[in-house]
Design a protein around this motif. Structure first.
Motif, PDB file in Angstrom:
ATOM      1  N   ARG A 145       6.292 -15.718   4.227  1.00 54.69           N
ATOM      2  CA  ARG A 145       7.726 -15.474   4.006  1.00 54.69           C
ATOM      3  C   ARG A 145       8.132 -15.741   2.552  1.00 54.69           C
ATOM      4  NH1 ARG A 145      10.488 -17.914   9.601  1.00 54.69           N
ATOM      5  NH2 ARG A 145       9.263 -16.605  11.024  1.00 54.69           N
ATOM      6  N   VAL A 146       7.284 -15.323   1.639  1.00 57.13           N
ATOM      7  CA  VAL A 146       7.593 -15.411   0.215  1.00 57.13           C
ATOM      8  C   VAL A 146       8.329 -14.133  -0.191  1.00 57.13           C
ATOM      9  CG1 VAL A 146       6.645 -15.564  -2.122  1.00 57.13           C
ATOM     10  CG2 VAL A 146       5.550 -16.806  -0.226  1.00 57.13           C
ATOM     11  N   ILE A 172       1.400  -1.511   3.920  1.00 58.55           N
ATOM     12  CA  ILE A 172       1.465  -2.304   2.700  1.00 58.55           C
ATOM     13  C   ILE A 172       2.882  -2.285   2.136  1.00 58.55           C
ATOM     14  CG2 ILE A 172       0.670  -2.425   0.307  1.00 58.55           C
ATOM     15  CD1 ILE A 172      -2.052  -1.390   1.271  1.00 58.55           C
ATOM     16  N   LEU A 173       3.489  -1.110   2.084  1.00 63.07           N
ATOM     17  CA  LEU A 173       4.851  -1.014   1.558  1.00 63.07           C
ATOM     18  C   LEU A 173       5.824  -1.824   2.393  1.00 63.07           C
ATOM     19  CD1 LEU A 173       5.069   2.788   0.647  1.00 63.07           C
ATOM     20  CD2 LEU A 173       4.625   0.849  -0.877  1.00 63.07           C
ATOM     21  N   GLY A 174       5.578  -1.898   3.698  1.00 64.74           N
ATOM     22  CA  GLY A 174       6.458  -2.657   4.573  1.00 64.74           C
ATOM     23  C   GLY A 174       6.399  -4.154   4.351  1.00 64.74           C
ATOM     24  N   ARG A 175       5.387  -4.633   3.618  1.00 70.31           N
ATOM     25  CA  ARG A 175       5.274  -6.069   3.351  1.00 70.31           C
ATOM     26  C   ARG A 175       6.218  -6.541   2.240  1.00 70.31           C
ATOM     27  NH1 ARG A 175       2.792  -5.342   7.595  1.00 70.31           N
ATOM     28  NH2 ARG A 175       0.596  -5.897   7.932  1.00 70.31           N
ATOM     29  N   PHE A 176       6.748  -5.617   1.443  1.00 72.11           N
ATOM     30  CA  PHE A 176       7.655  -6.022   0.374  1.00 72.11           C
ATOM     31  C   PHE A 176       9.017  -6.415   0.937  1.00 72.11           C
ATOM     32  CE2 PHE A 176       4.740  -3.439  -2.256  1.00 72.11           C
ATOM     33  CZ  PHE A 176       4.557  -4.320  -3.319  1.00 72.11           C
ATOM     34  N   THR A 177       9.590  -7.457   0.358  1.00 74.36           N
ATOM     35  CA  THR A 177      10.961  -7.817   0.701  1.00 74.36           C
ATOM     36  C   THR A 177      11.923  -6.744   0.223  1.00 74.36           C
ATOM     37  OG1 THR A 177      10.344 -10.134   0.405  1.00 74.36           O
ATOM     38  CG2 THR A 177      12.707  -9.628   0.495  1.00 74.36           C
ATOM     39  N   HIS A 178      11.664  -6.225  -0.987  1.00 75.65           N
ATOM     40  CA  HIS A 178      12.492  -5.147  -1.519  1.00 75.65           C
ATOM     41  C   HIS A 178      11.699  -4.382  -2.575  1.00 75.65           C
ATOM     42  CE1 HIS A 178      16.523  -3.362  -1.604  1.00 75.65           C
ATOM     43  NE2 HIS A 178      16.233  -3.024  -2.855  1.00 75.65           N
ATOM     44  N   ILE A 179      11.969  -3.081  -2.659  1.00 77.74           N
ATOM     45  CA  ILE A 179      11.349  -2.214  -3.651  1.00 77.74           C
ATOM     46  C   ILE A 179      12.446  -1.584  -4.490  1.00 77.74           C
ATOM     47  CG2 ILE A 179       9.917  -0.177  -4.050  1.00 77.74           C
ATOM     48  CD1 ILE A 179       8.581  -0.720  -1.332  1.00 77.74           C
TER      49      ILE A 179
END
Length: 412
Positions: A145-146, A172-179
């Motif tokens: 949860r970083v 992989i893209l879904g692991r980002f908090t925000h793009i």
């Protein structure tokens, strides 16, 4: 698919180890990772306080993320900044950069390395610049949860994320908090595959080059002597051998008094220097060997030193940006911010700013040496045609600045 991903990374690392005795960059890549996790753990063992991890693939991504790094440092001085690079061309040049507290190579993306790295770094915030979508690092960051941000990202329909077989890459893209994307077209592509934690902020490189142009120029007396006669100056930035081959007929076709040329190769190799000297015999002086007298009579000043390209554009009348007769165009914004009319090869479509500049009439993409000669002659012999281009290119860069402030305002 994950098995193939892991296997391909293992084979990649094996190949680099095998060729390391013969390829200097491969040797830097492998040697730089020897005992790396232990070095990181030892360096950070007694470090207290919050930490932010910034990752850049290489030097280009570092320059893209630099304004954000500097803004974060200024606004959050209590954080220790850990900066990593995947490529030797980034790490070896910026390993002593004072803007970060710790600078390392990124370990290879395995599940165990990701856990060990994050155990040592323990970031409260992670920022990936533009590219580098590493499955195990991003999965472990997500599990812990970083807050994990991707900035200045740009996407195209032909990328794996948007293919029927690209499920792992979409994960992989879904692991980002925000793009934060460079343009709205990229953001819309992500939304179409269900990636909704996205917004358009722009490209932080615009902030980099605007700040660069506003900074006081470095005193470079040899360059001042080279341009002292007032002749138009073509700055050839980040050139490859194929660029020099394409440029040579155009340079030969122009009278020496009509054009002077600054050549900054992308890679500093003796073979490349000798190519320029052989194609333009008797007209080339190397920067490292030059004096005020020799540059005053030279047709071409060959830059065989690192770190001068940005300053060169200040002295230019015209710009040629290399790479687009090969794998892809290099940075056009460093020249455009000074208003230089630009020329480059045909392989530029992956770069939004290059497409924009061509559409605006601030740049011309040429397909071969003949077109390049025609375009260069027109710009040299018609100075009145250059003035509106100067204004267009400067205005384009200035109006696209501000991504850093938008991202900083939205960081968690």
């Amino acid at each position: 698919m994950l098995f193939l991903y892991n296997t391909s990374l293992w084979l990649y690392a094996l190949l680099l180890r095998l060729v390391a005795p013969f390829v200097p960059k491969a040797a830097q890549w492998t040697n730089g990772r020897h005992g790396l996790l232990q070095q990181i753990e030892h360096a950070l063992r007694h470090e207290n306080g919050p930490r932010a991890w910034f990752h850049c693939a290489s030097l280009g991504e570092f320059e893209q993320g630099r304004p954000l790094l500097e803004a974060f440092r200024q606004q959050h001085p209590q954080y220790k900044i850990v900066l990593t690079f995947f490529s030797p061309s980034g790490y070896e040049i910026r390993k002593s950069w004072p803007g970060a507290d710790y600078i390392f190579y990124l370990p290879l993306d395995t599940a165990s390395s990701a856990r060990a790295f994050l155990d040592a770094v323990q970031p409260e915030l992670t920022v990936f610049v533009k590219y580098e979508f590493w499955y195990h690092f991003l999965t472990e960051l997500h599990r812990r949860r970083v807050a994990t941000i991707c900035v200045s990202a740009i996407f195209r329909p032909e990328q794996a994320f948007f293919k029927p077989w690209g499920g792992l890459f979409r994960q992989i893209l879904g692991r980002f908090t925000h793009i934060f994307t460079q343009n709205e077209a990229s953001a819309e592509l992500l939304r179409q595959i269900g990636v909704t934690q996205v917004s358009t902020a722009g490209d932080t490189r615009f902030d980099t080059v605007v700040a660069m142009a506003a900074a006081p120029p470095k005193p470079l007396p040899l360059l001042a002597a080279f341009v002292a006669d007032g002749a138009p100056v073509l700055v050839v930035g980040s050139s490859w051998p194929e660029d020099i081959t394409m440029l040579t007929p155009a340079i030969r076709a122009l009278a020496p008094a009509a054009l002077r040329v600054l050549v900054a190769p992308h890679e500093l190799h003796e073979s490349g220097f000798q190519q320029v000297e052989a194609l333009l015999p008797g007209q080339v002086v190397r920067y490292s060997r030059a004096t005020a007298e020799t540059v005053g009579t030279a047709r071409v000043l060959l830059i065989d030193s690192i770190g001068l390209l940005r300053e060169l554009y200040r002295y230019g009348t015209l710009g040629y940006v290399g790479g687009a007769f090969g794998k892809g165009l290099h940075n056009t914004l460093e020249a455009a911010v000074f208003g230089l009319p630009l020329l480059f090869g045909p392989n530029y479509q992956k770069f939004q700013e290059a497409r924009d500049l061509v559409q605006l009439g601030g740049a011309d993409a040429v397909k071969d040496a003949e077109e390049l000669e025609t375009a260069l002659k027109f710009l040299v012999y018609n100075p009145e045609q250059r003035l509106p281009i100067v204004a267009k290119n400067r205005t384009y860069v200035l109006t696209h600045a501000g991504a850093t402030a938008r991202i900083m305002a939205a960081l968690p």
